[in-house]
Design a protein around this motif. Structure first.
Motif, PDB file in Angstrom:
ATOM      1  N   LEU A  21       0.826  -1.212   0.000  1.00  0.00           N
ATOM      2  CA  LEU A  21       0.000   0.000   0.000  1.00  0.00           C
ATOM      3  C   LEU A  21       0.858   1.258   0.000  1.00  0.00           C
ATOM      4  O   LEU A  21       0.558   2.224  -0.701  1.00  0.00           O
ATOM      5  CB  LEU A  21      -0.947   0.004   1.198  1.00  0.00           C
ATOM      6  CG  LEU A  21      -2.141  -0.944   1.101  1.00  0.00           C
ATOM      7  CD1 LEU A  21      -2.915  -0.963   2.418  1.00  0.00           C
ATOM      8  CD2 LEU A  21      -3.043  -0.534  -0.044  1.00  0.00           C
ATOM      9  N   PHE A  22       1.941   1.257   0.764  1.00  0.00           N
ATOM     10  CA  PHE A  22       2.844   2.394   0.780  1.00  0.00           C
ATOM     11  C   PHE A  22       3.457   2.609  -0.608  1.00  0.00           C
ATOM     12  O   PHE A  22       3.531   3.742  -1.098  1.00  0.00           O
ATOM     13  CB  PHE A  22       3.949   2.196   1.825  1.00  0.00           C
ATOM     14  CG  PHE A  22       5.005   3.254   1.781  1.00  0.00           C
ATOM     15  CD1 PHE A  22       4.777   4.504   2.340  1.00  0.00           C
ATOM     16  CD2 PHE A  22       6.225   3.011   1.153  1.00  0.00           C
ATOM     17  CE1 PHE A  22       5.743   5.494   2.297  1.00  0.00           C
ATOM     18  CE2 PHE A  22       7.190   3.990   1.102  1.00  0.00           C
ATOM     19  CZ  PHE A  22       6.954   5.232   1.671  1.00  0.00           C
ATOM     20  N   ALA A  23       3.908   1.543  -1.247  1.00  0.00           N
ATOM     21  CA  ALA A  23       4.534   1.651  -2.561  1.00  0.00           C
ATOM     22  C   ALA A  23       3.542   2.167  -3.608  1.00  0.00           C
ATOM     23  O   ALA A  23       3.876   3.035  -4.424  1.00  0.00           O
ATOM     24  CB  ALA A  23       5.103   0.301  -2.985  1.00  0.00           C
ATOM     25  N   ILE A  24       2.319   1.677  -3.578  1.00  0.00           N
ATOM     26  CA  ILE A  24       1.308   2.129  -4.534  1.00  0.00           C
ATOM     27  C   ILE A  24       0.986   3.602  -4.310  1.00  0.00           C
ATOM     28  O   ILE A  24       0.900   4.388  -5.259  1.00  0.00           O
ATOM     29  CB  ILE A  24       0.040   1.250  -4.439  1.00  0.00           C
ATOM     30  CG1 ILE A  24       0.338  -0.145  -4.999  1.00  0.00           C
ATOM     31  CG2 ILE A  24      -1.128   1.885  -5.179  1.00  0.00           C
ATOM     32  CD1 ILE A  24      -0.779  -1.139  -4.776  1.00  0.00           C
ATOM     33  N   ASN A  25       0.816   4.004  -3.072  1.00  0.00           N
ATOM     34  CA  ASN A  25       0.537   5.408  -2.754  1.00  0.00           C
ATOM     35  C   ASN A  25       1.707   6.304  -3.165  1.00  0.00           C
ATOM     36  O   ASN A  25       1.511   7.376  -3.742  1.00  0.00           O
ATOM     37  CB  ASN A  25       0.244   5.554  -1.264  1.00  0.00           C
ATOM     38  CG  ASN A  25      -0.236   6.933  -0.912  1.00  0.00           C
ATOM     39  OD1 ASN A  25      -0.971   7.543  -1.678  1.00  0.00           O
ATOM     40  ND2 ASN A  25       0.190   7.429   0.237  1.00  0.00           N
ATOM     41  N   TYR A  26       2.922   5.895  -2.891  1.00  0.00           N
ATOM     42  CA  TYR A  26       4.115   6.662  -3.254  1.00  0.00           C
ATOM     43  C   TYR A  26       4.200   6.840  -4.766  1.00  0.00           C
ATOM     44  O   TYR A  26       4.456   7.935  -5.262  1.00  0.00           O
ATOM     45  CB  TYR A  26       5.358   5.952  -2.715  1.00  0.00           C
ATOM     46  CG  TYR A  26       6.642   6.674  -2.986  1.00  0.00           C
ATOM     47  CD1 TYR A  26       7.017   7.773  -2.218  1.00  0.00           C
ATOM     48  CD2 TYR A  26       7.483   6.269  -4.012  1.00  0.00           C
ATOM     49  CE1 TYR A  26       8.196   8.448  -2.461  1.00  0.00           C
ATOM     50  CE2 TYR A  26       8.663   6.930  -4.267  1.00  0.00           C
ATOM     51  CZ  TYR A  26       9.018   8.022  -3.488  1.00  0.00           C
ATOM     52  OH  TYR A  26      10.180   8.693  -3.735  1.00  0.00           O
ATOM     53  N   ASN A  28       1.739   6.649  -6.933  1.00  0.00           N
ATOM     54  CA  ASN A  28       0.612   7.464  -7.378  1.00  0.00           C
ATOM     55  C   ASN A  28       0.905   8.949  -7.208  1.00  0.00           C
ATOM     56  O   ASN A  28       0.626   9.755  -8.096  1.00  0.00           O
ATOM     57  CB  ASN A  28      -0.638   7.075  -6.596  1.00  0.00           C
ATOM     58  CG  ASN A  28      -1.876   7.743  -7.129  1.00  0.00           C
ATOM     59  OD1 ASN A  28      -1.956   8.050  -8.307  1.00  0.00           O
ATOM     60  ND2 ASN A  28      -2.832   7.982  -6.264  1.00  0.00           N
ATOM     61  N   ILE A  29       1.478   9.337  -6.096  1.00  0.00           N
ATOM     62  CA  ILE A  29       1.806  10.745  -5.850  1.00  0.00           C
ATOM     63  C   ILE A  29       2.901  11.210  -6.802  1.00  0.00           C
ATOM     64  O   ILE A  29       2.801  12.269  -7.422  1.00  0.00           O
ATOM     65  CB  ILE A  29       2.227  10.949  -4.386  1.00  0.00           C
ATOM     66  CG1 ILE A  29       1.023  10.762  -3.468  1.00  0.00           C
ATOM     67  CG2 ILE A  29       2.861  12.323  -4.179  1.00  0.00           C
ATOM     68  CD1 ILE A  29       1.383  10.703  -1.998  1.00  0.00           C
ATOM     69  N   ASN A  30       3.963  10.430  -6.964  1.00  0.00           N
ATOM     70  CA  ASN A  30       5.085  10.847  -7.792  1.00  0.00           C
ATOM     71  C   ASN A  30       4.771  10.834  -9.279  1.00  0.00           C
ATOM     72  O   ASN A  30       5.271  11.677 -10.014  1.00  0.00           O
ATOM     73  CB  ASN A  30       6.308   9.983  -7.500  1.00  0.00           C
ATOM     74  CG  ASN A  30       6.948  10.376  -6.186  1.00  0.00           C
ATOM     75  OD1 ASN A  30       6.838  11.515  -5.765  1.00  0.00           O
ATOM     76  ND2 ASN A  30       7.586   9.433  -5.536  1.00  0.00           N
ATOM     77  N   VAL A  31       3.965   9.902  -9.734  1.00  0.00           N
ATOM     78  CA  VAL A  31       3.640   9.850 -11.161  1.00  0.00           C
ATOM     79  C   VAL A  31       2.859  11.097 -11.557  1.00  0.00           C
ATOM     80  O   VAL A  31       3.128  11.705 -12.591  1.00  0.00           O
ATOM     81  CB  VAL A  31       2.868   8.563 -11.508  1.00  0.00           C
ATOM     82  CG1 VAL A  31       2.238   8.643 -12.883  1.00  0.00           C
ATOM     83  CG2 VAL A  31       3.809   7.367 -11.454  1.00  0.00           C
ATOM     84  N   SER A  32       1.901  11.521 -10.748  1.00  0.00           N
ATOM     85  CA  SER A  32       1.149  12.726 -11.094  1.00  0.00           C
ATOM     86  C   SER A  32       2.054  13.958 -11.044  1.00  0.00           C
ATOM     87  O   SER A  32       1.896  14.878 -11.850  1.00  0.00           O
ATOM     88  CB  SER A  32      -0.052  12.896 -10.168  1.00  0.00           C
ATOM     89  OG  SER A  32       0.368  13.087  -8.844  1.00  0.00           O
ATOM     90  N   ASP A  33       3.006  13.999 -10.130  1.00  0.00           N
ATOM     91  CA  ASP A  33       3.957  15.105 -10.078  1.00  0.00           C
ATOM     92  C   ASP A  33       4.831  15.124 -11.329  1.00  0.00           C
ATOM     93  O   ASP A  33       5.058  16.183 -11.923  1.00  0.00           O
ATOM     94  CB  ASP A  33       4.821  14.985  -8.820  1.00  0.00           C
ATOM     95  CG  ASP A  33       5.777  16.153  -8.670  1.00  0.00           C
ATOM     96  OD1 ASP A  33       5.361  17.298  -8.909  1.00  0.00           O
ATOM     97  OD2 ASP A  33       6.944  15.913  -8.301  1.00  0.00           O
ATOM     98  N   PHE A  34       5.331  13.965 -11.751  1.00  0.00           N
ATOM     99  CA  PHE A  34       6.139  13.886 -12.966  1.00  0.00           C
ATOM    100  C   PHE A  34       5.326  14.272 -14.192  1.00  0.00           C
ATOM    101  O   PHE A  34       5.834  14.924 -15.105  1.00  0.00           O
ATOM    102  CB  PHE A  34       6.724  12.493 -13.151  1.00  0.00           C
ATOM    103  CG  PHE A  34       7.807  12.158 -12.171  1.00  0.00           C
ATOM    104  CD1 PHE A  34       8.811  13.061 -11.871  1.00  0.00           C
ATOM    105  CD2 PHE A  34       7.835  10.937 -11.543  1.00  0.00           C
ATOM    106  CE1 PHE A  34       9.812  12.759 -10.964  1.00  0.00           C
ATOM    107  CE2 PHE A  34       8.832  10.614 -10.632  1.00  0.00           C
ATOM    108  CZ  PHE A  34       9.819  11.532 -10.342  1.00  0.00           C
ATOM    109  N   GLU A  35       4.058  13.880 -14.224  1.00  0.00           N
ATOM    110  CA  GLU A  35       3.197  14.226 -15.352  1.00  0.00           C
ATOM    111  C   GLU A  35       3.016  15.743 -15.439  1.00  0.00           C
ATOM    112  O   GLU A  35       3.078  16.322 -16.521  1.00  0.00           O
ATOM    113  CB  GLU A  35       1.841  13.542 -15.196  1.00  0.00           C
ATOM    114  CG  GLU A  35       0.910  13.787 -16.354  1.00  0.00           C
ATOM    115  CD  GLU A  35      -0.428  13.091 -16.178  1.00  0.00           C
ATOM    116  OE1 GLU A  35      -1.137  12.963 -17.182  1.00  0.00           O
ATOM    117  OE2 GLU A  35      -0.763  12.695 -15.045  1.00  0.00           O
ATOM    118  N   GLY A  36       2.824  16.393 -14.313  1.00  0.00           N
ATOM    119  CA  GLY A  36       2.689  17.850 -14.292  1.00  0.00           C
ATOM    120  C   GLY A  36       3.957  18.546 -14.739  1.00  0.00           C
ATOM    121  O   GLY A  36       3.919  19.512 -15.506  1.00  0.00           O
TER     122      GLY A  36
END
Length: 170
Positions: A21-26, A28-36
């Motif tokens: 769960l920690f890895a999936i959440n991490y 998810n947060i970083n992928v959207s940041d990289f996309e932005g």
């Protein structure tokens, strides 16, 4: 011994699921940041590309004879060709590859090209030579590139060119 729970197994299983769960959440947060960040970099590179094409002596739609000397004849021709109507300006945007493809499909980015003599900021641009594209009150600009040159060779007026790129609705 059948049907008995092993305490160590339960603790290990809980730890395993917590790590997953920690890895999936991490991610998810970083992928959207990289996309932005990728989106902002893409818009910035488009604005830089347009300014480079307009100030490159080898380009077909150049405004200069040799950098940093803008040519008033080429500027006038550019203004007459591309800044007269929305259709011709949209043709310029397609020619400059100002398209963006994402989840919503393929669409043209918004662009504005402004050039003036002796200008410090947009509110002071009384001596505009070129003013093509959407005005700043119609959309939210995400990138801006500024080039400064000299009009018609050494001893000419100082010319400032700004290229804005963004999307309607920001």
């Amino acid at each position: 011994m059948k049907g008995q729970f092993i305490f160590e197994f339960i603790v290990a299983a809980l730890m395993f699921f917590m790590i997953i769960l920690f890895a999936i959440n991490y991610l998810n947060i970083n992928v959207s940041d990289f996309e932005g960040r990728f989106y902002k970099d893409e818009i910035q590179s488009k604005a830089l590309w347009v300014s480079e094409v307009l100030t490159s002596p080898t380009s077909n739609i150049t405004l200069v004879d040799e950098w940093p000397y803008f040519n008033s004849t080429k500027i006038s021709l550019f203004n007459d060709t591309y800044c007269g109507s929305k259709v011709s300006f949209d043709g310029l945007k397609k020619r400059l590859n100002m398209e963006r493809t994402d989840d919503l499909g393929k669409r043209l980015l918004s662009m504005r090209i402004v050039m003036a003599t002796n200008a410090t900021d947009l509110s002071d641009w009384r001596n505009k030579i070129i003013d093509c594209g959407q005005k700043e009150d119609e959309l939210w600009w995400e990138s801006e590139v500024q080039r400064i040159g000299i009009m018609d060779g050494p001893g000419g007026e100082i010319v400032t060119m700004k290229v804005f790129v963004g999307e309607i609705g920001g």
